[in-house]
Design an enzyme around this catalytic site. Structure first.
Site, short mmCIF file in Angstrom:
data_model
loop_
_atom_site.label_atom_id
_atom_site.label_comp_id
_atom_site.label_asym_id
_atom_site.label_seq_id
_atom_site.Cartn_x
_atom_site.Cartn_y
_atom_site.Cartn_z
N HIS A 85 0.65 -1.14 0.01
CA HIS A 85 -0.08 0.04 0.12
C HIS A 85 0.83 1.11 -0.02
O HIS A 85 2.08 1.28 0.36
CB HIS A 85 -0.83 0.09 1.18
N LYS A 130 -1.10 5.11 4.55
CA LYS A 130 -2.08 4.15 5.43
C LYS A 130 -1.69 4.00 6.77
O LYS A 130 -0.66 3.86 7.20
CB LYS A 130 -1.88 2.77 4.51
#
Ligand code: NDP
Ligand SMILES: O=C(O)C1=N[C@H](C(=O)O)C[C@H](O)C1
Length: 246
Positions: free
Chosen positions: A132, A136
């Site tokens: 990711h 995040k």
């Protein structure tokens, strides 16, 4: 009549995208944008609220929606069995209200979870890698946790032995997080959006299932499917798969 939709977390990466998607849909109206610090009140008179906030806020937001009789479509991560149980209890008082909590609204991610569950019993080894963007705040991703749980459940049901692993010493974290006996590895890298690999292995072969969301646009068809269907699906639903007929 158009469905009135409130977006909670409207200033965030997903919230902004959802507002645009709702505004572009002929059958939906944006009833309100809510972000940190805003009073949710009657959610601008919305029929359905969409929540993309933070794990620490989403339960309270959903309970607020349910108490006001507003259906909820939730993409925020961090859900546990205890938190889901609180939602079910709240829904007992409001049996006509629907709540959908889905760790991933991208069609390919939902299919990856389904395929991983199918494959799980055929292989000796399985590991999950998720990749990711570095902004995040939670790790591992909600999708990776759910994938690992589904795989673990399928292996238990089929009586598959734990995956072999001779590691006797190592640095903390080197083998990832243990989710229900499945190692889950989280990569955070600028340039990434949301990606997952499920790796299966047996003597002489491997199978890799990979899904890539290169743009948050990928989540919108699933979110809008949730918004359009949630009023006809009272109670709590976890995962988008039943909304897709899977
Ligand atoms: N299910 C799915 O398909 C997907 C799920 N996600 C998940 O969605 C969540 C949001 O992701 P993302 O949009 O990238 O995150 P962002 O941090 O970009 O957005 C979150 C937004 O929520 C706001 N917020 C924080 N607390 C509250 C509150 N109590 N009430 C209302 N708004 C609040 C934040 O404000 P502030 O910054 O001021 O705190 C921010 O604007 C994460 O849990 C992520 O994992 C993401 C993509 C897809
Ligand atoms: O934070 C994100 O970006 C994402 N979060 C969800 C998750 O944790 O699984 C869904 C997707 O991976 C994007």
């Amino acid at each position: 009549m158009n469905v009135r939709v409130a977006v909670i977390g409207a200033a965030g990466r997903m919230g902004q995208q959802v507002c645009r998607a709702v505004e572009s849909a002929d059958d939906l109206d944006l009833a309100g944008r809510f972000d940190a610090g805003d009073e949710l009140g009657d959610l601008g008179g919305a029929d359905v609220a969409v929540d993309f906030t933070v794990p620490g806020a989403t339960l309270a937001n959903v309970l607020h929606c349910v108490s006001r009789g507003v259906h909820a479509v939730v993409g925020t991560t961090g859900w546990t069995d205890d938190r889901l149980a609180e939602v079910r209890t709240a829904l007992d008082e409001r049996p006509a209200v629907g709540v959908l909590v889905a760790p991933n609204f991208a069609i390919g991610a939902v299919l990856t979870m389904k395929f991983a569950r199918e494959a799980a019993r055929f292989y000796e080894s399985v590991e999950v890698v998720e990749l990711h963007h570095p902004d995040k705040v939670d790790a591992p991703s909600g999708t990776a946790v759910r994938t690992a749980q589904l795989v673990a459940e399928a292996r238990r049901d089929a009586g598959v032995d734990p995956a072999p692993d001779a590691t006797a010493s190592g640095l903390d974290g080197a083998r990832g997080a243990d989710v229900d006996g499945v190692p889950v590895h989280a990569v955070r890298l600028r340039g990434m959006v949301a990606h997952e690999e499920v790796l299966f292995g047996s003597p002489g072969e491997t199978l890799t299932l990979r899904h890539d969301s290169f743009d948050r646009e990928s989540f919108m068809p699933g979110v809008l499917t949730g918004v359009r269907q949630v009023r006809e699906r009272p109670g709590l639903t976890v995962g988008l798969e039943s909304y897709l007929g899977l």
